[in-house]
Design a protein around this motif. Sequence first.
Motif, PDB file in Angstrom:
ATOM      1  N   VAL A 237      11.268 -46.079  26.574  1.00 55.81           N
ATOM      2  CA  VAL A 237      12.242 -45.138  26.467  1.00 55.81           C
ATOM      3  C   VAL A 237      13.131 -45.709  25.240  1.00 55.81           C
ATOM      4  O   VAL A 237      13.401 -44.931  24.163  1.00 55.81           O
ATOM      5  N   ILE A 238      13.834 -46.833  25.555  1.00 51.80           N
ATOM      6  CA  ILE A 238      14.735 -47.250  24.599  1.00 51.80           C
ATOM      7  C   ILE A 238      14.188 -48.493  23.882  1.00 51.80           C
ATOM      8  O   ILE A 238      14.300 -48.511  22.574  1.00 51.80           O
ATOM      9  N   VAL A 239      13.149 -49.268  24.233  1.00 50.47           N
ATOM     10  CA  VAL A 239      12.528 -50.180  23.618  1.00 50.47           C
ATOM     11  C   VAL A 239      10.803 -50.215  23.785  1.00 50.47           C
ATOM     12  O   VAL A 239      10.450 -49.500  24.733  1.00 50.47           O
ATOM     13  N   ARG A 240      10.355 -50.959  23.040  1.00 55.48           N
ATOM     14  CA  ARG A 240       8.654 -51.170  23.266  1.00 55.48           C
ATOM     15  C   ARG A 240       8.628 -52.710  23.126  1.00 55.48           C
ATOM     16  O   ARG A 240       8.721 -53.328  21.947  1.00 55.48           O
TER      17      ARG A 240
ATOM     18  N   VAL B  39      16.017 -39.505  32.064  1.00 51.17           N
ATOM     19  CA  VAL B  39      15.050 -39.648  30.900  1.00 51.17           C
ATOM     20  C   VAL B  39      14.083 -40.961  31.150  1.00 51.17           C
ATOM     21  O   VAL B  39      14.587 -41.972  31.163  1.00 51.17           O
ATOM     22  N   GLY B  40      12.730 -40.453  31.201  1.00 47.16           N
ATOM     23  CA  GLY B  40      11.633 -41.711  31.215  1.00 47.16           C
ATOM     24  C   GLY B  40      10.310 -41.252  30.773  1.00 47.16           C
ATOM     25  O   GLY B  40      10.255 -40.042  30.099  1.00 47.16           O
ATOM     26  N   ASP B  41       9.599 -42.132  30.732  1.00 45.71           N
ATOM     27  CA  ASP B  41       8.128 -42.114  30.281  1.00 45.71           C
ATOM     28  C   ASP B  41       7.108 -42.269  31.269  1.00 45.71           C
ATOM     29  O   ASP B  41       6.068 -42.015  30.838  1.00 45.71           O
ATOM     30  N   ASN B  42       7.533 -42.400  32.563  1.00 40.77           N
ATOM     31  CA  ASN B  42       6.400 -42.386  33.342  1.00 40.77           C
ATOM     32  C   ASN B  42       6.423 -41.539  34.450  1.00 40.77           C
ATOM     33  O   ASN B  42       7.251 -41.291  35.376  1.00 40.77           O
ATOM     34  N   LEU B  43       5.300 -40.766  34.587  1.00 39.63           N
ATOM     35  CA  LEU B  43       5.385 -39.427  35.492  1.00 39.63           C
ATOM     36  C   LEU B  43       5.385 -39.829  37.040  1.00 39.63           C
ATOM     37  O   LEU B  43       6.005 -39.418  37.792  1.00 39.63           O
ATOM     38  N   ASN B  44       4.946 -41.040  37.286  1.00 36.94           N
ATOM     39  CA  ASN B  44       4.824 -41.655  38.799  1.00 36.94           C
ATOM     40  C   ASN B  44       5.826 -42.454  39.138  1.00 36.94           C
ATOM     41  O   ASN B  44       5.928 -42.614  40.488  1.00 36.94           O
ATOM     42  N   THR B  45       6.691 -42.890  38.405  1.00 39.07           N
ATOM     43  CA  THR B  45       8.006 -43.608  38.899  1.00 39.07           C
ATOM     44  C   THR B  45       9.333 -42.601  38.259  1.00 39.07           C
ATOM     45  O   THR B  45      10.260 -42.316  39.104  1.00 39.07           O
TER      46      THR B  45
ATOM     47  N   ALA C  29      11.178 -31.589  34.384  1.00 40.46           N
ATOM     48  CA  ALA C  29      11.865 -30.329  34.374  1.00 40.46           C
ATOM     49  C   ALA C  29      11.838 -29.977  32.756  1.00 40.46           C
ATOM     50  O   ALA C  29      11.838 -28.886  32.358  1.00 40.46           O
ATOM     51  N   PHE C  30      11.964 -31.074  31.936  1.00 37.81           N
ATOM     52  CA  PHE C  30      11.812 -31.072  30.357  1.00 37.81           C
ATOM     53  C   PHE C  30      10.714 -31.992  29.822  1.00 37.81           C
ATOM     54  O   PHE C  30      10.818 -33.084  30.268  1.00 37.81           O
ATOM     55  N   SER C  31      10.400 -31.595  28.756  1.00 39.92           N
ATOM     56  CA  SER C  31       9.342 -32.954  28.112  1.00 39.92           C
ATOM     57  C   SER C  31       9.662 -32.625  26.320  1.00 39.92           C
ATOM     58  O   SER C  31       9.857 -31.495  26.035  1.00 39.92           O
ATOM     59  N   VAL C  32      10.064 -33.759  26.010  1.00 38.43           N
ATOM     60  CA  VAL C  32      10.509 -33.880  24.614  1.00 38.43           C
ATOM     61  C   VAL C  32       9.580 -35.225  24.072  1.00 38.43           C
ATOM     62  O   VAL C  32       9.188 -35.980  24.627  1.00 38.43           O
ATOM     63  N   PRO C  33       9.644 -35.313  22.614  1.00 38.40           N
ATOM     64  CA  PRO C  33       9.080 -36.299  22.026  1.00 38.40           C
ATOM     65  C   PRO C  33       9.511 -37.667  22.301  1.00 38.40           C
ATOM     66  O   PRO C  33       8.897 -38.561  22.468  1.00 38.40           O
ATOM     67  N   ASP C  34      10.917 -37.829  22.230  1.00 44.62           N
ATOM     68  CA  ASP C  34      11.870 -39.094  22.216  1.00 44.62           C
ATOM     69  C   ASP C  34      12.987 -38.801  22.921  1.00 44.62           C
ATOM     70  O   ASP C  34      13.499 -37.652  23.085  1.00 44.62           O
ATOM     71  N   VAL C  35      13.612 -40.006  22.951  1.00 43.68           N
ATOM     72  CA  VAL C  35      14.912 -40.112  23.698  1.00 43.68           C
ATOM     73  C   VAL C  35      16.084 -39.408  22.849  1.00 43.68           C
ATOM     74  O   VAL C  35      17.065 -38.678  23.512  1.00 43.68           O
ATOM     75  N   LEU C  36      16.083 -39.281  21.595  1.00 41.67           N
ATOM     76  CA  LEU C  36      17.205 -38.426  20.878  1.00 41.67           C
ATOM     77  C   LEU C  36      16.832 -37.118  21.282  1.00 41.67           C
ATOM     78  O   LEU C  36      18.026 -36.422  21.232  1.00 41.67           O
ATOM     79  N   ARG C  37      15.628 -36.421  21.096  1.00 40.86           N
ATOM     80  CA  ARG C  37      15.538 -35.113  21.366  1.00 40.86           C
ATOM     81  C   ARG C  37      15.921 -35.016  22.850  1.00 40.86           C
ATOM     82  O   ARG C  37      16.566 -34.034  23.308  1.00 40.86           O
ATOM     83  N   ALA C  38      15.792 -35.672  23.740  1.00 39.22           N
ATOM     84  CA  ALA C  38      16.410 -35.770  25.069  1.00 39.22           C
ATOM     85  C   ALA C  38      17.925 -35.522  24.998  1.00 39.22           C
ATOM     86  O   ALA C  38      18.529 -34.379  25.734  1.00 39.22           O
ATOM     87  N   VAL C  39      18.545 -36.403  24.471  1.00 43.53           N
ATOM     88  CA  VAL C  39      20.132 -36.194  24.419  1.00 43.53           C
ATOM     89  C   VAL C  39      20.614 -34.916  23.785  1.00 43.53           C
ATOM     90  O   VAL C  39      21.349 -34.326  24.238  1.00 43.53           O
TER      91      VAL C  39
ATOM     92  N   VAL D  54       9.752 -38.363  28.078  1.00 44.95           N
ATOM     93  CA  VAL D  54       9.614 -38.590  26.769  1.00 44.95           C
ATOM     94  C   VAL D  54       8.119 -39.164  26.551  1.00 44.95           C
ATOM     95  O   VAL D  54       7.472 -39.635  27.473  1.00 44.95           O
ATOM     96  N   GLN D  55       7.552 -38.944  25.198  1.00 39.81           N
ATOM     97  CA  GLN D  55       6.451 -39.367  24.973  1.00 39.81           C
ATOM     98  C   GLN D  55       5.967 -40.658  24.201  1.00 39.81           C
ATOM     99  O   GLN D  55       5.300 -40.585  23.283  1.00 39.81           O
ATOM    100  N   THR D  56       7.193 -41.706  24.449  1.00 39.94           N
ATOM    101  CA  THR D  56       7.067 -42.775  23.403  1.00 39.94           C
ATOM    102  C   THR D  56       6.659 -43.902  24.388  1.00 39.94           C
ATOM    103  O   THR D  56       6.658 -44.999  23.975  1.00 39.94           O
ATOM    104  N   GLY D  57       6.204 -43.741  25.541  1.00 35.12           N
ATOM    105  CA  GLY D  57       5.808 -44.886  26.587  1.00 35.12           C
ATOM    106  C   GLY D  57       4.231 -44.661  27.005  1.00 35.12           C
ATOM    107  O   GLY D  57       3.438 -44.547  26.393  1.00 35.12           O
TER     108      GLY D  57
END
Length: 387
Positions: A18-21, A273-279, A367-377, A336-339
Motif C-alpha cells: 500500500v505504502i511500499v513495495r 486501506v489495504g491490499d489483502n482481501l484475507n487480512t 466497501a470500496f476498491s481503488v487503484p492506489d492509496v492516493l485514490r483512496a485518500v 488498493v491494487q498495488t499489492g
Amino acid sequence: MKNPVSAEFGFMFDIDGVIVRGKEVLPAAVESFKKLVDSNGKFRVPVIFVTNAGNNLRCQKAQKLTDLLGVEISQEQVVMAHSPLKMFKQFHNKRVLVSGQGPIHEISKNLGFTNVCTVEDIRKAFPVLDVVDQKRRETMLRTIDEKFPRIEAIILMQEPAEWDSALQLIIDVLMTNGKLLDPPAKLPYPHIPLLACNMDLQWMAEAWMPRFGHGAFLVCLEELYKKITGRDMIYTALIGKPSELTMHHADNMCQLHAQSLGNQGSVKRIYFVGDNLNTDIFGANLYHRYLTRQRSGRAVSGIAAAVTGRGNHNCELEIETEDVHASAEECHSILVQTGVYNASSDTFSNHSPRDFLPVEEGLREPAFSVPDVLRAVELVFQQEKFY
C-alpha cells in the motif's frame, strides 16, 4: 498551541503493498500524504499504520516511514503484528520461546516479556535436536545444557529465517510440554500456550509475485503437528490482522492520535486501506461487524472473547485491558491494487487462517476498491466532504 482537528474520521493504512513495495515507496503514497498534512507538516486527520510485520521495533518502523514519506511519523502511530502482546501480562514473567527475526529480545522486552529464549538458544543447548543441515551435523558438539529451564509458552512473532530448524524445535517443545530434557510418557494435550502474530499467507515485496508470509509458516507447523500427533495444534491467541483484538487496539491508538492533534471528539468512522482481501479487508469488515453488534448490544462481553472463540478449543486467557477510549462506530474497508490483490487474476482462493474458517464471503468484499492509496485518500475526502 496545536490547531484542533475537527474531523470525525481517521485512516488506518497497511504498509506493504500500500505504502511500499519492499524498500521502495510507492509514488502514490508520497502524493497521498501531501494531502493528509498541512503546510507545517502536521496531520489534518488521525492516521495510524497497521502492519502484520513483526521484525522491527515500532520506533524503527516509524523512522523508516518518516524517511520514505517525508512526513514525521511517531511510533504511537504504528501498530505492529506483535503490539497487542503488551496486554497479555499473564505471560510476561513466564519463560517464553519467541520465534521470528530481527531484534527479538529487544522487541520482547519492550512488550513486557522478561524471560525470553529463541530457537537459536535451543539449538545451542541441544545441538543433537537440530540435524537437518548435514554440514552442521559434522561439526556440532554432542554436549547438552542440563540446566536449560522449562519453556512455559511459545510466541510465534514472525516467520523465521531457517524454517526447518524452527519447525522441528517448536514441535519438540509442544510435544514435551516445554521440558526438552524430560519428555512425558504421553503426549501432553492440550499443549503449552501458543500465541501467534501475523497470519498473512502471502505478502508483496520487490518481486512481481506475492511471497510466503508468516501464515505459510503457520500452515506448515499446523499440518506437521497434526500429522505427527493426530491432534489439532491449539492457538491460545491469534494476533495481528484480521483479528478483532488487533483492530480494537489500532482503534484505540487512532483515538489517542486524534486527541494528540487536538480533536475534541472521538473518531467515529475509520477507513482501512489495504491490499489483502484475507487480512486487511476481512479484518476491517470483521471489526465493522463487531462495532455494529456492539452498538446494538449484541456484541460478546469484551473484545478478549473474540480472540480464542474461533477454533475447536477454548483456552483460558486473561488480557490486561487498555485505558478505555471511545471506539469508532464504523470501520470501512478500501482495497488498493498495488499489492497482493490483482484484479486481473482469476484465482479467488480463501487464504484466511485456519481458525477463522469458514469465512463468510461478504467479509472479503471491500466497501470500496481503488487503484492506489492516493485514490483512496481522495475517495474518503469526497465521502466526508473534507477539503
